[in-house]
Design a protein around this motif. Sequence first.
Motif, PDB file in Angstrom:
ATOM      1  N   GLY A 264      -2.301  -1.040  12.723  1.00 44.85           N
ATOM      2  CA  GLY A 264      -3.645  -1.129  12.148  1.00 44.85           C
ATOM      3  C   GLY A 264      -3.724  -0.878  10.651  1.00 44.85           C
ATOM      4  N   PRO A 265      -3.135   0.196  10.145  1.00 45.26           N
ATOM      5  CA  PRO A 265      -3.287   0.494   8.718  1.00 45.26           C
ATOM      6  C   PRO A 265      -2.191  -0.087   7.810  1.00 45.26           C
ATOM      7  CG  PRO A 265      -2.382   2.396   9.812  1.00 45.26           C
ATOM      8  CD  PRO A 265      -2.648   1.366  10.883  1.00 45.26           C
ATOM      9  N   ILE A 266      -1.494  -1.105   8.247  1.00 44.84           N
ATOM     10  CA  ILE A 266      -0.429  -1.667   7.405  1.00 44.84           C
ATOM     11  C   ILE A 266      -0.976  -2.045   6.030  1.00 44.84           C
ATOM     12  CG2 ILE A 266       1.115  -3.648   7.068  1.00 44.84           C
ATOM     13  CD1 ILE A 266       1.674  -3.591  10.070  1.00 44.84           C
ATOM     14  N   PHE A 267      -2.080  -2.771   6.000  1.00 49.01           N
ATOM     15  CA  PHE A 267      -2.618  -3.218   4.711  1.00 49.01           C
ATOM     16  C   PHE A 267      -3.226  -2.061   3.925  1.00 49.01           C
ATOM     17  CE2 PHE A 267      -2.574  -7.108   7.299  1.00 49.01           C
ATOM     18  CZ  PHE A 267      -1.720  -7.856   6.494  1.00 49.01           C
ATOM     19  N   THR A 268      -3.752  -1.061   4.631  1.00 50.96           N
ATOM     20  CA  THR A 268      -4.256   0.129   3.953  1.00 50.96           C
ATOM     21  C   THR A 268      -3.120   0.847   3.245  1.00 50.96           C
ATOM     22  OG1 THR A 268      -5.986   0.371   5.625  1.00 50.96           O
ATOM     23  CG2 THR A 268      -5.473   2.307   4.305  1.00 50.96           C
ATOM     24  N   LEU A 269      -1.990   0.989   3.935  1.00 47.27           N
ATOM     25  CA  LEU A 269      -0.829   1.650   3.328  1.00 47.27           C
ATOM     26  C   LEU A 269      -0.288   0.844   2.151  1.00 47.27           C
ATOM     27  CD1 LEU A 269       0.878   2.870   6.603  1.00 47.27           C
ATOM     28  CD2 LEU A 269      -0.086   4.316   4.817  1.00 47.27           C
ATOM     29  N   LEU A 270      -0.262  -0.476   2.286  1.00 48.05           N
ATOM     30  CA  LEU A 270       0.170  -1.316   1.161  1.00 48.05           C
ATOM     31  C   LEU A 270      -0.778  -1.145  -0.027  1.00 48.05           C
ATOM     32  CD1 LEU A 270       1.280  -4.620   2.917  1.00 48.05           C
ATOM     33  CD2 LEU A 270       2.728  -3.031   1.643  1.00 48.05           C
ATOM     34  N   GLY A 271      -2.086  -1.108   0.284  1.00 50.98           N
ATOM     35  CA  GLY A 271      -3.076  -0.905  -0.778  1.00 50.98           C
ATOM     36  C   GLY A 271      -2.953   0.457  -1.436  1.00 50.98           C
ATOM     37  N   ALA A 272      -2.455   1.437  -0.690  1.00 44.60           N
ATOM     38  CA  ALA A 272      -2.257   2.777  -1.253  1.00 44.60           C
ATOM     39  C   ALA A 272      -0.951   2.867  -2.044  1.00 44.60           C
ATOM     40  CB  ALA A 272      -2.258   3.815  -0.132  1.00 44.60           C
ATOM     41  N   GLY A 273      -0.196   1.762  -2.082  1.00 37.93           N
ATOM     42  CA  GLY A 273       1.031   1.739  -2.875  1.00 37.93           C
ATOM     43  C   GLY A 273       2.274   2.192  -2.139  1.00 37.93           C
TER      44      GLY A 273
END
Length: 137
Positions: free
Chosen positions: A101-110
């Motif tokens: 679920g948070p793959i893109f959130t983690l990518l967005g967090a750098g």
Amino acid sequence: MKFIKFLIVGFVFGIVLTKSEAVSWYRIYEMFQFQSFHMYGIISVAIATGVIGIQIIKKYQLKAIDGTPIVIKAKEKGSARYWIGGIFFGLGWGLVGSCPGPIFTLLGAGILPVVIVLFGALLGTILYGVLKDKLPH
């Protein structure tokens, strides 16, 4: 422009995941070590919200945004596919330290190593697409 509302909801969801520490590898590690209730609490609230939401949809016979009725099909009572899928999902989650679920959130967090997780998720999706006709459904 018509998809901007979905983009905004995605950003808000990403912020909530980040602020609640649901994307924290350490929090996930604590959960799998049974050292903290934090993630179990988040998951419990998500389950309760889903159950209440489904009951409201059924009780008031709510319709989708395009006016079509929302139909929720009954699930089979326990079967091997749920156990097998759950085991694979849990093992992947435990090994990677992240739910898909948070793959893109983690990518967005750098957090760039999550690119490997994204690659694995895409590969698994493709593999499922190739094998789905041979799997029990």
